[in-house]
Design a protein around this motif. Sequence first.
Motif, PDB file in Angstrom:
ATOM      1  N   TRP A  41      84.615  -6.494  63.440  1.00 16.44           N
ATOM      2  CA  TRP A  41      83.440  -5.912  63.380  1.00 16.44           C
ATOM      3  C   TRP A  41      82.432  -6.774  62.947  1.00 16.44           C
ATOM      4  CZ3 TRP A  41      83.042  -0.300  65.465  1.00 16.44           C
ATOM      5  CH2 TRP A  41      81.280  -0.093  65.803  1.00 16.44           C
ATOM      6  N   VAL A  42      81.712  -7.419  63.381  1.00 16.63           N
ATOM      7  CA  VAL A  42      80.758  -8.574  63.083  1.00 16.63           C
ATOM      8  C   VAL A  42      79.401  -8.067  63.016  1.00 16.63           C
ATOM      9  CG1 VAL A  42      80.321 -10.770  62.867  1.00 16.63           C
ATOM     10  CG2 VAL A  42      82.209 -10.039  63.824  1.00 16.63           C
ATOM     11  N   SER A  43      78.702  -8.000  61.196  1.00  9.77           N
ATOM     12  CA  SER A  43      77.470  -7.942  61.849  1.00  9.77           C
ATOM     13  C   SER A  43      77.010  -8.731  60.770  1.00  9.77           C
ATOM     14  CB  SER A  43      76.579  -6.492  61.544  1.00  9.77           C
ATOM     15  OG  SER A  43      77.603  -6.144  60.148  1.00  9.77           O
ATOM     16  N   GLU A  44      75.482  -8.569  61.155  1.00  6.49           N
ATOM     17  CA  GLU A  44      74.830  -9.210  59.839  1.00  6.49           C
ATOM     18  C   GLU A  44      74.610  -8.869  58.494  1.00  6.49           C
ATOM     19  OE1 GLU A  44      71.065 -11.797  60.839  1.00  6.49           O
ATOM     20  OE2 GLU A  44      71.028 -10.264  62.950  1.00  6.49           O
ATOM     21  N   ARG A  45      74.585  -9.601  57.517  1.00  2.00           N
ATOM     22  CA  ARG A  45      75.214  -9.037  55.784  1.00  2.00           C
ATOM     23  C   ARG A  45      73.269  -7.683  55.669  1.00  2.00           C
ATOM     24  NH1 ARG A  45      78.417 -11.272  53.202  1.00  2.00           N
ATOM     25  NH2 ARG A  45      79.636 -13.997  54.121  1.00  2.00           N
ATOM     26  N   TRP A  46      72.463  -8.585  55.897  1.00  2.00           N
ATOM     27  CA  TRP A  46      71.626  -7.405  55.639  1.00  2.00           C
ATOM     28  C   TRP A  46      70.954  -5.829  56.357  1.00  2.00           C
ATOM     29  CZ3 TRP A  46      67.620  -5.164  59.405  1.00  2.00           C
ATOM     30  CH2 TRP A  46      68.464  -6.653  60.857  1.00  2.00           C
ATOM     31  N   LEU A  65      88.272  -4.355  60.786  1.00  2.00           N
ATOM     32  CA  LEU A  65      88.552  -5.500  59.813  1.00  2.00           C
ATOM     33  C   LEU A  65      86.884  -5.848  59.586  1.00  2.00           C
ATOM     34  CD1 LEU A  65      90.669  -7.369  61.216  1.00  2.00           C
ATOM     35  CD2 LEU A  65      91.430  -6.146  59.740  1.00  2.00           C
ATOM     36  N   ILE A  66      86.168  -5.795  58.852  1.00  2.00           N
ATOM     37  CA  ILE A  66      84.498  -5.600  59.159  1.00  2.00           C
ATOM     38  C   ILE A  66      84.294  -6.671  57.982  1.00  2.00           C
ATOM     39  CG2 ILE A  66      82.784  -4.228  57.640  1.00  2.00           C
ATOM     40  CD1 ILE A  66      84.302  -2.807  59.212  1.00  2.00           C
ATOM     41  N   THR A  67      83.808  -7.641  58.885  1.00  2.00           N
ATOM     42  CA  THR A  67      83.038  -9.050  58.457  1.00  2.00           C
ATOM     43  C   THR A  67      81.013  -9.182  58.832  1.00  2.00           C
ATOM     44  OG1 THR A  67      85.562  -9.475  59.890  1.00  2.00           O
ATOM     45  CG2 THR A  67      83.137 -11.605  59.412  1.00  2.00           C
ATOM     46  N   ARG A  68      81.242  -9.418  57.658  1.00  2.00           N
ATOM     47  CA  ARG A  68      79.932 -10.370  57.417  1.00  2.00           C
ATOM     48  C   ARG A  68      79.414 -11.755  57.874  1.00  2.00           C
ATOM     49  NH1 ARG A  68      76.643  -5.426  57.843  1.00  2.00           N
ATOM     50  NH2 ARG A  68      75.889  -5.635  55.247  1.00  2.00           N
ATOM     51  N   LEU A  76      77.603 -14.246  65.707  1.00  2.00           N
ATOM     52  CA  LEU A  76      78.161 -15.180  67.206  1.00  2.00           C
ATOM     53  C   LEU A  76      79.976 -15.985  67.244  1.00  2.00           C
ATOM     54  CD1 LEU A  76      75.230 -15.570  69.036  1.00  2.00           C
ATOM     55  CD2 LEU A  76      76.381 -14.003  70.067  1.00  2.00           C
ATOM     56  N   ALA A  77      79.109 -16.652  66.258  1.00  2.00           N
ATOM     57  CA  ALA A  77      80.191 -17.762  66.241  1.00  2.00           C
ATOM     58  C   ALA A  77      81.848 -16.862  65.265  1.00  2.00           C
ATOM     59  CB  ALA A  77      80.171 -18.385  65.175  1.00  2.00           C
ATOM     60  N   SER A  78      81.456 -16.058  64.231  1.00  3.64           N
ATOM     61  CA  SER A  78      82.655 -15.370  64.129  1.00  3.64           C
ATOM     62  C   SER A  78      83.012 -14.401  65.122  1.00  3.64           C
ATOM     63  CB  SER A  78      82.119 -14.524  62.589  1.00  3.64           C
ATOM     64  OG  SER A  78      81.958 -14.721  61.470  1.00  3.64           O
ATOM     65  N   ALA A  79      82.494 -14.257  66.124  1.00  7.45           N
ATOM     66  CA  ALA A  79      83.001 -13.045  67.146  1.00  7.45           C
ATOM     67  C   ALA A  79      83.922 -13.656  68.079  1.00  7.45           C
ATOM     68  CB  ALA A  79      81.546 -12.370  68.319  1.00  7.45           C
ATOM     69  N   GLU A  80      83.014 -15.136  67.794  1.00  5.70           N
ATOM     70  CA  GLU A  80      84.014 -16.511  68.951  1.00  5.70           C
ATOM     71  C   GLU A  80      84.881 -16.452  68.515  1.00  5.70           C
ATOM     72  OE1 GLU A  80      83.445 -21.334  70.918  1.00  5.70           O
ATOM     73  OE2 GLU A  80      81.048 -19.420  69.787  1.00  5.70           O
ATOM     74  N   ALA A  87      94.552 -12.116  68.610  1.00  9.37           N
ATOM     75  CA  ALA A  87      95.408 -11.792  67.191  1.00  9.37           C
ATOM     76  C   ALA A  87      94.458 -10.210  66.996  1.00  9.37           C
ATOM     77  CB  ALA A  87      94.973 -12.211  65.527  1.00  9.37           C
ATOM     78  N   VAL A  88      93.261  -9.561  67.308  1.00  6.72           N
ATOM     79  CA  VAL A  88      92.487  -7.983  68.286  1.00  6.72           C
ATOM     80  C   VAL A  88      92.565  -7.898  69.264  1.00  6.72           C
ATOM     81  CG1 VAL A  88      91.904  -9.164  65.380  1.00  6.72           C
ATOM     82  CG2 VAL A  88      90.946  -9.857  67.443  1.00  6.72           C
ATOM     83  N   GLY A  89      92.653  -6.478  69.386  1.00 10.46           N
ATOM     84  CA  GLY A  89      92.228  -6.323  70.262  1.00 10.46           C
ATOM     85  C   GLY A  89      90.953  -6.194  70.557  1.00 10.46           C
ATOM     86  N   LEU A  90      89.932  -5.794  70.210  1.00  9.26           N
ATOM     87  CA  LEU A  90      88.421  -5.458  70.278  1.00  9.26           C
ATOM     88  C   LEU A  90      87.925  -6.618  68.987  1.00  9.26           C
ATOM     89  CD1 LEU A  90      86.503  -4.490  71.736  1.00  9.26           C
ATOM     90  CD2 LEU A  90      86.177  -2.410  70.879  1.00  9.26           C
ATOM     91  N   VAL A  91      86.444  -7.059  69.772  1.00  8.68           N
ATOM     92  CA  VAL A  91      85.445  -7.884  68.744  1.00  8.68           C
ATOM     93  C   VAL A  91      84.073  -7.108  69.227  1.00  8.68           C
ATOM     94  CG1 VAL A  91      84.169  -9.471  68.318  1.00  8.68           C
ATOM     95  CG2 VAL A  91      86.400  -9.846  68.420  1.00  8.68           C
ATOM     96  N   VAL A  92      83.690  -6.324  68.332  1.00  7.45           N
ATOM     97  CA  VAL A  92      82.576  -5.821  68.069  1.00  7.45           C
ATOM     98  C   VAL A  92      81.775  -6.322  67.422  1.00  7.45           C
ATOM     99  CG1 VAL A  92      80.964  -3.441  67.631  1.00  7.45           C
ATOM    100  CG2 VAL A  92      83.056  -3.697  68.212  1.00  7.45           C
ATOM    101  N   ALA A  93      79.853  -6.586  67.985  1.00  6.62           N
ATOM    102  CA  ALA A  93      79.640  -7.710  67.161  1.00  6.62           C
ATOM    103  C   ALA A  93      77.978  -7.016  67.278  1.00  6.62           C
ATOM    104  CB  ALA A  93      79.574  -9.574  67.965  1.00  6.62           C
ATOM    105  N   GLU A  94      77.684  -6.335  66.715  1.00  4.39           N
ATOM    106  CA  GLU A  94      76.199  -6.132  66.209  1.00  4.39           C
ATOM    107  C   GLU A  94      74.620  -7.321  66.312  1.00  4.39           C
ATOM    108  OE1 GLU A  94      75.026  -2.700  63.546  1.00  4.39           O
ATOM    109  OE2 GLU A  94      77.511  -3.065  62.660  1.00  4.39           O
TER     110      GLU A  94
END
Length: 200
Positions: A41-46, A65-68, A76-80, A87-94
């Motif tokens: 799960w990827v989102s911006e730090r702010w 797995l929370i990613t900032r 977008l780069a982290s999601a890509e 290695a994961v079943g799903l990528v969620v990007a805010e």
Amino acid sequence: MSLPFSSAYPLKRARAHEVCGEGGLVFAAITAGQASGPVVWVSERWRPVVNPEGLAPYCDPGKLLITRADTPLNVLASAETALRSGAVGLVVAEITDPIGLTEGRRLQLAAETGGTTALLLVPEGGGSNAAETRWRCSGLPAPGAHGRDTPPSTGPWQNDHDSTPWLWSIIKNKTGTLSEWVVRWDAAAHRVIVVSEAGS
């Protein structure tokens, strides 16, 4: 012709999908809960960080797995990268900024390469034409609510997870079929229940 819900959800694997609307977070949480394997799960730090415990009624917090990221581009780069890894079943990007066609195609290719599903939470009108599907998720007044001004319960922290109805609409679909359904979350069965096709 209406699309059968079971042919639209769960989301098609190895594709990039999008969701908008005030119910997008719940849609993402439910999708994460249905995914096999870990979920990035990827989102911006702010932005407020998603609380795995808050999503527990819909998704096992241990699989998240929370990613900032510092910028929308890095989201977008982290999601890509996560999609390509397989290695994961799903990528969620805010996503907070509109997604260009090039970025959308890169995510679609990464999803296909890794065999991983992507779900992007996008602002209204901010999605990419490359997306396989785009959903709009809106809350509806809960059963027993009085008056049109009763606000829907939109967060994954409401107390009654079995009765909150949602309107889930496919507003973009590469197969060309657009449909919508009134659904609710059955906490005991841990699945989405279709109450009716919208308008039926």
